[in-house]
Design a protein around this motif. Structure first.
Motif, mmCIF file in Angstrom:
data_model
loop_
_atom_site.group_PDB
_atom_site.id
_atom_site.type_symbol
_atom_site.label_atom_id
_atom_site.label_comp_id
_atom_site.label_asym_id
_atom_site.label_seq_id
_atom_site.Cartn_x
_atom_site.Cartn_y
_atom_site.Cartn_z
ATOM 1 N N GLY A 123 0.704 -1.171 -0.080
ATOM 2 C CA GLY A 123 0.040 -0.025 -0.218
ATOM 3 C C GLY A 123 0.806 1.279 -0.198
ATOM 4 N N ILE A 124 2.195 0.963 0.321
ATOM 5 C CA ILE A 124 3.280 2.270 0.322
ATOM 6 C C ILE A 124 4.032 2.040 -0.892
ATOM 7 C CG2 ILE A 124 4.809 3.666 1.480
ATOM 8 C CD1 ILE A 124 3.558 2.574 3.843
ATOM 9 N N SER A 125 5.019 1.306 -0.774
ATOM 10 C CA SER A 125 6.222 1.271 -2.208
ATOM 11 C C SER A 125 5.568 0.078 -2.885
ATOM 12 C CB SER A 125 7.409 0.782 -1.473
ATOM 13 O OG SER A 125 7.843 -0.554 -0.804
ATOM 14 N N TYR A 126 4.850 -0.677 -2.221
ATOM 15 C CA TYR A 126 4.293 -2.100 -3.017
ATOM 16 C C TYR A 126 2.919 -1.650 -3.297
ATOM 17 C CZ TYR A 126 3.705 -6.503 -4.979
ATOM 18 O OH TYR A 126 3.417 -7.464 -5.850
ATOM 19 N N GLU A 131 -9.583 -3.615 -4.518
ATOM 20 C CA GLU A 131 -10.552 -4.351 -3.726
ATOM 21 C C GLU A 131 -9.808 -4.866 -2.183
ATOM 22 O OE1 GLU A 131 -9.517 -8.741 -5.489
ATOM 23 O OE2 GLU A 131 -10.878 -7.483 -6.837
ATOM 24 N N ASN A 132 -8.677 -4.595 -2.174
ATOM 25 C CA ASN A 132 -7.912 -5.064 -1.015
ATOM 26 C C ASN A 132 -7.173 -3.858 -0.253
ATOM 27 O OD1 ASN A 132 -8.140 -7.867 -1.324
ATOM 28 N ND2 ASN A 132 -6.679 -7.669 -2.728
ATOM 29 N N LYS A 133 -7.532 -2.594 -0.716
ATOM 30 C CA LYS A 133 -6.975 -1.495 -0.121
ATOM 31 C C LYS A 133 -7.188 -1.280 1.388
ATOM 32 C CE LYS A 133 -10.572 1.734 -1.261
ATOM 33 N NZ LYS A 133 -10.796 3.020 -2.110
ATOM 34 N N ASP A 134 -8.499 -1.823 1.764
ATOM 35 C CA ASP A 134 -8.803 -1.505 3.334
ATOM 36 C C ASP A 134 -8.042 -2.840 4.361
ATOM 37 O OD1 ASP A 134 -10.235 0.434 2.706
ATOM 38 O OD2 ASP A 134 -12.104 -0.582 2.268
ATOM 39 N N THR A 135 -7.372 -3.742 3.446
ATOM 40 C CA THR A 135 -6.658 -4.798 4.419
ATOM 41 C C THR A 135 -5.218 -4.443 4.765
ATOM 42 O OG1 THR A 135 -5.824 -5.754 2.226
ATOM 43 C CG2 THR A 135 -8.245 -6.438 3.273
ATOM 44 N N THR A 136 -4.765 -3.172 4.355
ATOM 45 C CA THR A 136 -3.402 -2.891 4.604
ATOM 46 C C THR A 136 -3.010 -2.583 5.921
ATOM 47 O OG1 THR A 136 -3.425 -0.803 3.792
ATOM 48 C CG2 THR A 136 -2.859 -2.472 2.341
ATOM 49 N N VAL A 144 -3.692 0.492 -7.195
ATOM 50 C CA VAL A 144 -3.993 0.119 -8.439
ATOM 51 C C VAL A 144 -5.298 -0.607 -8.792
ATOM 52 C CG1 VAL A 144 -1.710 -0.171 -9.395
ATOM 53 C CG2 VAL A 144 -2.980 -2.416 -8.450
ATOM 54 N N SER A 145 -6.017 -0.572 -9.929
ATOM 55 C CA SER A 145 -7.438 -0.818 -10.017
ATOM 56 C C SER A 145 -7.506 -2.384 -9.978
ATOM 57 C CB SER A 145 -7.827 -0.527 -11.430
ATOM 58 O OG SER A 145 -7.248 -1.099 -12.581
ATOM 59 N N SER A 146 -6.441 -3.169 -10.525
ATOM 60 C CA SER A 146 -6.455 -4.440 -10.277
ATOM 61 C C SER A 146 -5.112 -5.306 -10.074
ATOM 62 C CB SER A 146 -6.650 -5.060 -11.975
ATOM 63 O OG SER A 146 -6.635 -6.482 -11.713
ATOM 64 N N PRO A 147 -5.198 -6.337 -9.502
ATOM 65 C CA PRO A 147 -3.817 -6.907 -9.053
ATOM 66 C C PRO A 147 -2.954 -7.470 -10.520
ATOM 67 C CG PRO A 147 -5.357 -8.228 -7.665
ATOM 68 C CD PRO A 147 -6.131 -7.149 -8.815
ATOM 69 N N ASP A 148 -3.713 -7.612 -11.676
ATOM 70 C CA ASP A 148 -3.083 -7.980 -12.511
ATOM 71 C C ASP A 148 -1.995 -6.856 -13.267
ATOM 72 O OD1 ASP A 148 -4.210 -10.518 -12.486
ATOM 73 O OD2 ASP A 148 -5.947 -9.823 -13.665
ATOM 74 N N GLU A 149 -2.441 -5.594 -12.770
ATOM 75 C CA GLU A 149 -1.516 -4.468 -13.194
ATOM 76 C C GLU A 149 -0.256 -4.372 -12.538
ATOM 77 O OE1 GLU A 149 -3.395 -0.675 -13.090
ATOM 78 O OE2 GLU A 149 -5.331 -1.415 -13.506
ATOM 79 N N ILE A 150 0.008 -5.125 -11.550
ATOM 80 C CA ILE A 150 1.251 -5.127 -10.860
ATOM 81 C C ILE A 150 2.269 -5.943 -11.713
ATOM 82 C CG2 ILE A 150 2.404 -5.379 -8.606
ATOM 83 C CD1 ILE A 150 0.014 -5.179 -7.428
ATOM 84 N N GLN A 151 3.475 -5.203 -11.999
ATOM 85 C CA GLN A 151 4.280 -6.058 -12.869
ATOM 86 C C GLN A 151 5.284 -6.696 -12.119
ATOM 87 O OE1 GLN A 151 5.485 -3.738 -16.452
ATOM 88 N NE2 GLN A 151 3.661 -2.657 -16.507
#
Length: 319
Positions: A123-126, A131-136, A144-151
């Motif tokens: 939620g900071i550098s990573y 959908e998971n932003k409230d679990t950090t 990001v909008s989707s986990p699939d965007e994270i490269q």
């Protein structure tokens, strides 16, 4: 003059003084100093001094001169990582405790991200998905909008610990997160910098600054991984892949020459250090040890770019 008349009263007076003295001493049970010393030999002052015993109790005064290098055990103010564990009197190697840790030298190592480190950076550098932003663990700022965007995945990254000299010449412990592909390079480079007492003001995760690259640069913080775009663009930075590192960024700023003839310099306040014709402390150029070590390990330096200059920046693209 009749001497007999004078001597007789003097004799009486002297006898009276002696008698009174003996009487007082008997009543008070007093001793002379000589008698007291004889009766109390353990309390008498010694005639010689045992300097061997004295050395064992006196604190050692450390030489403040830095002309002679100190061994690692003599460094000041070290946050030491205990790489061994005692079991039944036998020291077990770190590898038995952290089997995936790669230790280059004592206090210079890298390892996969632990669950605690993942919590610190998510939620900071990573980035974290919407959908998971409230679990950090902390309020998410890198979304990001989707986990699939994270490269890049957690498994691609490594947590790195090193020692370094700060600007006061004091040894500190630094932590970095980088791509697995450059982890070995970093521990080797930072060990050489440490051995040569190369000064770096601080080495902390960008997460200590809320993932804000500008705040990190303003604080002259050396850092590596940060999932972000290149300043002023929409393209992912090599920092986002953990393949770039910024060294003493305030003294080695990011400079962009615009088409209208103006110059953009970041961070604000470091403008004077954009003039590389000047001589000043902590300047990275081709004569600098930092430059030499990184380029020897196959990194490119942002100070050699044409359209812009990123004097703090070293990056490596794995083959």
């Amino acid at each position: 003059m009749d001497l007999k008349k004078i001597i007789k009263p003097l004799f009486v007076l002297l006898s009276l003084i002696i008698f009174c003295s003996l009487f007082i001493r008997v009543c008070a049970h007093s001793e002379t100093l000589t008698e007291y010393a004889a009766n109390n030999p353990d309390l008498a002052y010694p005639q010689t001094t045992d300097y061997t015993a004295q050395k064992e109790t006196e604190p050692m005064i450390e030489d403040s001169s830095r002309n002679d290098k100190k061994s690692s055990s003599e460094k000041e103010d070290i946050t030491h990582i205990d790489n061994t564990k005692e079991t039944d009197g036998i020291m077990e190697d770190t590898m038995d405790i952290y089997p995936e840790r790669v230790e280059y030298m004592p206090d210079f190592y890298y390892e996969p991200l632990s669950d605690d480190i993942k919590k610190r950076i998510t939620g900071i550098s990573y980035p974290v998905s919407e959908e998971n932003k409230d679990t950090t663990l902390v309020t998410a700022m890198n979304i990001v909008s989707s986990p699939d965007e994270i490269q890049i995945s957690y498994d691609d990254l490594r947590y790195v610990r090193v020692l370094y000299y700060n600007f006061k010449g004091i040894v500190r412990t630094g932590e970095l997160i980088c791509n697995e592909a450059i982890a070995q390079d970093l521990v080797e480079i930072f060990y050489e910098l440490y051995e040569n007492e190369y000064q770096i003001e601080q080495i902390s995760l960008i997460d200590e600054y809320g993932g804000d690259d500008v705040l990190s640069m303003l604080d002259n913080n050396t850092s590596c991984f940060n999932y972000r775009v290149v300043d002023g663009t929409t393209s992912l930075s090599k920092h986002a892949l953990g393949l770039a590192i910024d060294i003493n960024p305030f003294f080695n700023p990011y400079v962009v020459y615009k088409n209208d003839g103006t110059t953009y310099i970041s961070p604000q306040g470091s403008e004077t250090y954009a003039d590389r014709s000047k001589e000043f402390a902590y300047k990275i150029d081709e004569n600098d040890l930092c430059y030499k070590l990184f380029t020897e390990h196959g990194f490119t330096w942002g100070g050699n770019w044409n359209s812009l200059k990123d004097y703090q920046h070293f990056q490596k693209v794995p083959k």
